[in-house]
Design a protein around this motif. Structure first.
Motif, PDB file in Angstrom:
ATOM      1  N   ILE A   1      46.738 -24.345  38.114  1.00  0.00           N
ATOM      2  CA  ILE A   1      47.203 -22.954  38.040  1.00  0.00           C
ATOM      3  C   ILE A   1      46.937 -22.175  39.325  1.00  0.00           C
ATOM      4  O   ILE A   1      47.396 -21.044  39.455  1.00  0.00           O
ATOM      5  CB  ILE A   1      46.587 -22.213  36.833  1.00  0.00           C
ATOM      6  CG1 ILE A   1      45.054 -22.231  36.898  1.00  0.00           C
ATOM      7  CG2 ILE A   1      47.080 -22.802  35.521  1.00  0.00           C
ATOM      8  CD1 ILE A   1      44.403 -21.343  35.860  1.00  0.00           C
ATOM      9  N   LYS A   2      46.206 -22.770  40.249  1.00  0.00           N
ATOM     10  CA  LYS A   2      46.010 -22.106  41.542  1.00  0.00           C
ATOM     11  C   LYS A   2      47.064 -22.529  42.559  1.00  0.00           C
ATOM     12  O   LYS A   2      47.062 -22.032  43.688  1.00  0.00           O
ATOM     13  CB  LYS A   2      44.614 -22.431  42.087  1.00  0.00           C
ATOM     14  CG  LYS A   2      43.487 -21.775  41.303  1.00  0.00           C
ATOM     15  CD  LYS A   2      43.541 -20.269  41.425  1.00  0.00           C
ATOM     16  CE  LYS A   2      42.405 -19.605  40.658  1.00  0.00           C
ATOM     17  NZ  LYS A   2      42.569 -18.141  40.574  1.00  0.00           N
ATOM     18  N   SER A   3      47.942 -23.461  42.175  1.00  0.00           N
ATOM     19  CA  SER A   3      48.980 -23.883  43.119  1.00  0.00           C
ATOM     20  C   SER A   3      50.089 -22.839  43.160  1.00  0.00           C
ATOM     21  O   SER A   3      50.225 -22.007  42.261  1.00  0.00           O
ATOM     22  CB  SER A   3      49.549 -25.245  42.710  1.00  0.00           C
ATOM     23  OG  SER A   3      50.156 -25.164  41.431  1.00  0.00           O
ATOM     24  N   ALA A   4      50.884 -22.912  44.216  1.00  0.00           N
ATOM     25  CA  ALA A   4      51.963 -21.936  44.401  1.00  0.00           C
ATOM     26  C   ALA A   4      52.953 -22.026  43.243  1.00  0.00           C
ATOM     27  O   ALA A   4      53.152 -23.097  42.660  1.00  0.00           O
ATOM     28  CB  ALA A   4      52.670 -22.206  45.719  1.00  0.00           C
ATOM     29  N   VAL A   5      53.561 -20.903  42.940  1.00  0.00           N
ATOM     30  CA  VAL A   5      54.536 -20.853  41.848  1.00  0.00           C
ATOM     31  C   VAL A   5      55.881 -21.374  42.361  1.00  0.00           C
ATOM     32  O   VAL A   5      56.310 -21.041  43.467  1.00  0.00           O
ATOM     33  CB  VAL A   5      54.664 -19.398  41.340  1.00  0.00           C
ATOM     34  CG1 VAL A   5      55.802 -19.282  40.344  1.00  0.00           C
ATOM     35  CG2 VAL A   5      53.361 -18.960  40.697  1.00  0.00           C
TER      36      VAL A   5
ATOM     37  N   GLY B   1      50.622 -15.127  26.070  1.00  0.00           N
ATOM     38  CA  GLY B   1      51.188 -16.466  26.221  1.00  0.00           C
ATOM     39  C   GLY B   1      52.432 -16.481  27.088  1.00  0.00           C
ATOM     40  O   GLY B   1      52.820 -17.516  27.619  1.00  0.00           O
ATOM     41  N   LYS B   2      53.062 -15.310  27.208  1.00  0.00           N
ATOM     42  CA  LYS B   2      54.229 -15.187  28.082  1.00  0.00           C
ATOM     43  C   LYS B   2      53.888 -14.468  29.379  1.00  0.00           C
ATOM     44  O   LYS B   2      54.783 -14.168  30.170  1.00  0.00           O
ATOM     45  CB  LYS B   2      55.356 -14.445  27.354  1.00  0.00           C
ATOM     46  CG  LYS B   2      55.953 -15.224  26.195  1.00  0.00           C
ATOM     47  CD  LYS B   2      57.164 -14.497  25.620  1.00  0.00           C
ATOM     48  CE  LYS B   2      57.822 -15.338  24.535  1.00  0.00           C
ATOM     49  NZ  LYS B   2      59.022 -14.667  23.974  1.00  0.00           N
ATOM     50  N   HIS B   3      52.628 -14.129  29.549  1.00  0.00           N
ATOM     51  CA  HIS B   3      52.149 -13.429  30.750  1.00  0.00           C
ATOM     52  C   HIS B   3      52.928 -12.135  30.970  1.00  0.00           C
ATOM     53  O   HIS B   3      53.400 -11.853  32.073  1.00  0.00           O
ATOM     54  CB  HIS B   3      52.262 -14.351  31.981  1.00  0.00           C
ATOM     55  CG  HIS B   3      51.484 -15.617  31.820  1.00  0.00           C
ATOM     56  ND1 HIS B   3      52.017 -16.739  31.253  1.00  0.00           N
ATOM     57  CD2 HIS B   3      50.205 -15.928  32.128  1.00  0.00           C
ATOM     58  CE1 HIS B   3      51.101 -17.708  31.220  1.00  0.00           C
ATOM     59  NE2 HIS B   3      49.988 -17.242  31.737  1.00  0.00           N
TER      60      HIS B   3
ATOM     61  N   ASP C   1      65.032 -19.641  27.809  1.00  0.00           N
ATOM     62  CA  ASP C   1      63.731 -19.086  28.199  1.00  0.00           C
ATOM     63  C   ASP C   1      62.629 -20.082  27.832  1.00  0.00           C
ATOM     64  O   ASP C   1      62.219 -20.170  26.677  1.00  0.00           O
ATOM     65  CB  ASP C   1      63.490 -17.749  27.489  1.00  0.00           C
ATOM     66  CG  ASP C   1      62.202 -17.087  27.959  1.00  0.00           C
ATOM     67  OD1 ASP C   1      61.468 -17.704  28.764  1.00  0.00           O
ATOM     68  OD2 ASP C   1      61.932 -15.948  27.515  1.00  0.00           O
TER      69      ASP C   1
ATOM     70  N   PHE D   1      53.710 -15.106  35.449  1.00  0.00           N
ATOM     71  CA  PHE D   1      52.575 -15.952  35.780  1.00  0.00           C
ATOM     72  C   PHE D   1      52.431 -16.026  37.291  1.00  0.00           C
ATOM     73  O   PHE D   1      53.423 -16.136  38.012  1.00  0.00           O
ATOM     74  CB  PHE D   1      52.764 -17.379  35.238  1.00  0.00           C
ATOM     75  CG  PHE D   1      51.734 -18.317  35.788  1.00  0.00           C
ATOM     76  CD1 PHE D   1      50.489 -18.400  35.207  1.00  0.00           C
ATOM     77  CD2 PHE D   1      51.993 -19.065  36.933  1.00  0.00           C
ATOM     78  CE1 PHE D   1      49.516 -19.222  35.752  1.00  0.00           C
ATOM     79  CE2 PHE D   1      51.026 -19.893  37.476  1.00  0.00           C
ATOM     80  CZ  PHE D   1      49.780 -19.968  36.877  1.00  0.00           C
TER      81      PHE D   1
ATOM     82  N   GLY E   1      49.024 -17.647  39.719  1.00  0.00           N
ATOM     83  CA  GLY E   1      47.598 -17.926  39.865  1.00  0.00           C
ATOM     84  C   GLY E   1      47.037 -17.528  41.209  1.00  0.00           C
ATOM     85  O   GLY E   1      45.831 -17.677  41.438  1.00  0.00           O
ATOM     86  N   ARG E   2      47.901 -17.065  42.097  1.00  0.00           N
ATOM     87  CA  ARG E   2      47.434 -16.681  43.437  1.00  0.00           C
ATOM     88  C   ARG E   2      47.596 -15.192  43.700  1.00  0.00           C
ATOM     89  O   ARG E   2      46.693 -14.566  44.231  1.00  0.00           O
ATOM     90  CB  ARG E   2      48.219 -17.457  44.495  1.00  0.00           C
ATOM     91  CG  ARG E   2      47.935 -18.941  44.491  1.00  0.00           C
ATOM     92  CD  ARG E   2      48.714 -19.623  45.590  1.00  0.00           C
ATOM     93  NE  ARG E   2      48.264 -20.997  45.791  1.00  0.00           N
ATOM     94  CZ  ARG E   2      48.698 -21.776  46.748  1.00  0.00           C
ATOM     95  NH1 ARG E   2      49.602 -21.342  47.611  1.00  0.00           N
ATOM     96  NH2 ARG E   2      48.239 -23.015  46.872  1.00  0.00           N
TER      97      ARG E   2
ATOM     98  N   GLY F   1      59.006 -20.346  38.151  1.00  0.00           N
ATOM     99  CA  GLY F   1      57.898 -19.495  37.747  1.00  0.00           C
ATOM    100  C   GLY F   1      56.701 -20.250  37.232  1.00  0.00           C
ATOM    101  O   GLY F   1      55.783 -19.661  36.653  1.00  0.00           O
TER     102      GLY F   1
ATOM    103  N   TYR G   1      52.568 -22.349  27.009  1.00  0.00           N
ATOM    104  CA  TYR G   1      53.649 -22.514  27.983  1.00  0.00           C
ATOM    105  C   TYR G   1      53.050 -22.975  29.316  1.00  0.00           C
ATOM    106  O   TYR G   1      53.552 -23.908  29.949  1.00  0.00           O
ATOM    107  CB  TYR G   1      54.373 -21.181  28.121  1.00  0.00           C
ATOM    108  CG  TYR G   1      55.368 -21.078  29.245  1.00  0.00           C
ATOM    109  CD1 TYR G   1      56.326 -22.071  29.454  1.00  0.00           C
ATOM    110  CD2 TYR G   1      55.387 -19.956  30.071  1.00  0.00           C
ATOM    111  CE1 TYR G   1      57.250 -21.947  30.476  1.00  0.00           C
ATOM    112  CE2 TYR G   1      56.307 -19.830  31.082  1.00  0.00           C
ATOM    113  CZ  TYR G   1      57.236 -20.835  31.284  1.00  0.00           C
ATOM    114  OH  TYR G   1      58.146 -20.706  32.300  1.00  0.00           O
ATOM    115  N   ILE G   2      51.978 -22.326  29.733  1.00  0.00           N
ATOM    116  CA  ILE G   2      51.298 -22.740  30.958  1.00  0.00           C
ATOM    117  C   ILE G   2      49.881 -23.160  30.581  1.00  0.00           C
ATOM    118  O   ILE G   2      49.026 -22.324  30.291  1.00  0.00           O
ATOM    119  CB  ILE G   2      51.301 -21.597  31.995  1.00  0.00           C
ATOM    120  CG1 ILE G   2      52.742 -21.324  32.422  1.00  0.00           C
ATOM    121  CG2 ILE G   2      50.427 -21.972  33.195  1.00  0.00           C
ATOM    122  CD1 ILE G   2      52.919 -20.203  33.405  1.00  0.00           C
TER     123      ILE G   2
ATOM    124  N   PRO H   1      53.472 -23.179  37.914  1.00  0.00           N
ATOM    125  CA  PRO H   1      52.663 -23.742  39.005  1.00  0.00           C
ATOM    126  C   PRO H   1      53.346 -25.005  39.529  1.00  0.00           C
ATOM    127  O   PRO H   1      53.859 -25.813  38.741  1.00  0.00           O
ATOM    128  CB  PRO H   1      51.327 -24.067  38.327  1.00  0.00           C
ATOM    129  CG  PRO H   1      51.304 -23.237  37.091  1.00  0.00           C
ATOM    130  CD  PRO H   1      52.719 -23.089  36.652  1.00  0.00           C
TER     131      PRO H   1
ATOM    132  N   ALA I   1      59.601 -19.966  28.240  1.00  0.00           N
ATOM    133  CA  ALA I   1      58.395 -19.335  27.694  1.00  0.00           C
ATOM    134  C   ALA I   1      58.500 -19.146  26.193  1.00  0.00           C
ATOM    135  O   ALA I   1      57.532 -18.790  25.533  1.00  0.00           O
ATOM    136  CB  ALA I   1      58.152 -17.994  28.382  1.00  0.00           C
TER     137      ALA I   1
END
Lengths: 199, 292
Positions: A95-99, B167-169, A127, B187, B189-190, A103, A87-88, A105, A129
């Motif tokens: 993945i370090k960018s803001a969400v 996988g769904k965090h 959904d 999810f 990342g920060r 939900g 999914y991600i 990146p 995910a």
């Protein structure tokens, strides 16, 4: 009347035979090389972008910057058989960018937006995910910068993305400019059969 | 809530208390003895890291659990092996179809619960190994999403299963009959309260106080949450090899956390900063290595 050969004669025959075989092998090797059967290839076990164990380092983009072609003869490919269809995907998203509000990146990783993401199978509209995703790299856009390869490497991903040489573009230069600068000696010339076996 | 690294147990090697190729599963029994499985053996340590027992398993161990009466279950590819407390083999449950890769074992009510990473679900058995049903498979993904190929869960005192769905965090809660009770996690990342990467958290344990302890990969970390997902502590930043993944975790009666460094084949021990006054905390970045 038959005379048994001396030890010296036996050794002499053996040495001449070995020389003939050796020269024949060398000739065959040179002939194969001359006919183009030896090709440039990327050794994934040496390339820092895909070599397991090399984590926490910047992706190497020398394949993108040092090829003599405008669009590098190196590109990334995703082995769908190994891909987790996540999914991600850390190779697709930064993945370090803001969400964002969904939900996810908010930014993508590829600087050329060369990776396409699409849900596959029966899609859950409620959904996201709940879906598997297919990630395909557009070879017309990819310049082999290695960002996605590094991001997909274990333990972050499944190491399903790797760099390959596109032989339809590669000029097969005698002194490849990428091989000259590659710090890991990962860009190497191998006989075609070895390349295919490794591939 | 803070933890300090107290010591390191085991490591890479060929000794009885070491692991040569893989260290994968951990458990703590009612007497606070530590059980570790990997390679094709099980090693029992005291909580000080002293070697107490070691015995061979038929196949490489991926998970371990111990009942209150001392029966030891070792999850392996295609089977689960049962041992008495002295290491004498008691039984082997073989079921290649339903025990493809047993990466977690737990007990709830009268049931034995096995996580099958190959089939991405938890399965319920009676105490004699009779198959009773599946948990976590009644959804459109036909199971948990585990690109990391590892499924882990813990069972609380009320019999609720807390399972990682990386996988769904998320961490999902199930009743023993398989009903999904709820989930938490997102999810991010920060924000350290969220889970980063493709698939986290990978491993789950419970403290006796009812907190959830999870591990993550890329970056390898331990996180402590309330059971509704409020982050209480980040543990072990910088203490693990960055190549670690699927780091199994266990907690003893004193709240100490035991985590496998899957690259160095070590067990890192973290103690709550406000307890265990009898042991001296390690200097930052310098854990005591115990190799009996």
């Amino acid at each position: 009347m038959n005379q048994r050969p001396t030890r010296r004669e036996v050794l002499g025959h053996a040495a001449r035979g070995a020389t003939v075989v050796g020269l024949g092998g060398l000739g065959l090797y040179l002939a194969r090389k001359a006919s183009g059967e030896s090709v440039w290839q990327i050794n994934c076990d040496k390339c820092v972008n895909s070599r397991l164990g090399a984590v926490g380092v910047e992706a190497c983009d020398l394949c993108a910057t040092d090829c003599v072609l405008a669009l590098s003869a190196v590109r990334a490919v995703n082995d769908h058989a190994k891909c987790g269809r996540c999914y991600i995907c850390p190779a697709y998203f930064d993945i370090k960018s803001a969400v964002d509000e969904e939900g996810l990146p908010s930014q993508k990783l590829c600087p050329r937006d060369a990776i396409e993401r699409k849900p596959i199978g029966w899609i859950d509209p409620d959904d996201p995910a709940n879906n598997f995703y297919e990630y395909t790299i557009d070879e017309k856009l990819c310049n082999g910068c290695g960002e996605c390869v590094m991001a997909c490497k274990e333990p972050a991903g499944l190491t399903s993305i790797r760099l390959v040489v596109r032989y339809d573009l590669c000029l097969d230069c005698n002194r490849c400019s990428i091989a000259i600068v590659c710090p890991d000696e990962a860009y190497d010339r191998k006989p075609l059969d070895e390349h295919e076996a490794a591939g | 809530m803070q933890y300090h690294r107290q010591r390191v147990i085991s490591g890479k090697g060929v000794g009885r208390a070491e692991f040569a190729e893989a260290l994968r599963g951990l458990a703590v029994d009612a007497q606070d003895r530590l059980y570790a499985v990997g390679d094709s053996k099980l090693v029992v340590f005291s909580l000080q890291g002293e070697l107490l027992e070691s015995w061979a398993t038929e196949r490489p161990g991926y998970s371990v659990a111990v009942t209150t009466s001392g029966t030891v279950y070792v999850g392996q590819p295609g089977q689960v092996q049962l041992f008495d407390p002295d290491g004498k083999p008691l039984d082997t449950w073989r079921d290649a179809d339903r025990m493809g890769l047993v990466t977690a074992i737990g007990f709830g009510g009268d049931f034995v619960l096995l996580a099958d990473a190959k089939d991405r679900c938890i399965r319920r058995y009676d105490q004699h190994g009779k198959y009773l049903g599946e948990i976590g498979r009644d959804n459109r993904m036909k199971g948990f999403l585990i690109p990391n190929r590892h499924l882990d869960f813990a069972v609380d005192a009320a019999g609720v299963i807390h399972a990682g769905n990386p996988g769904k965090h998320r961490v999902e809660r199930y009743a023993l009959d398989g009903q999904l009770l709820g989930h938490w996690g997102r999810f991010d990342g920060r924000d350290p309260a969220g889970f980063s990467g493709c698939c986290n958290p990978t491993n789950v344990a419970l403290t006796r106080g009812g907190h959830l302890v999870v591990t993550t990969k890329a970056e390898p970390l331990v996180k402590v949450y309330t059971t509704d997902g409020r982050l209480l502590a980040l543990v072990g930043q910088g203490d693990f090899d960055p190549n670690c993944k699927n780091m199994d975790v266990a907690v003893d009666s004193q709240g100490r956390i035991y985590v496998i460094d899957t690259a160095r084949l070590q067990i890192c021990v973290f103690a709550p900063a406000d307890s265990d006054s009898t042991t001296q905390p390690a200097q930052p970045g310098a854990g005591e290595t115990v190799r009996p």
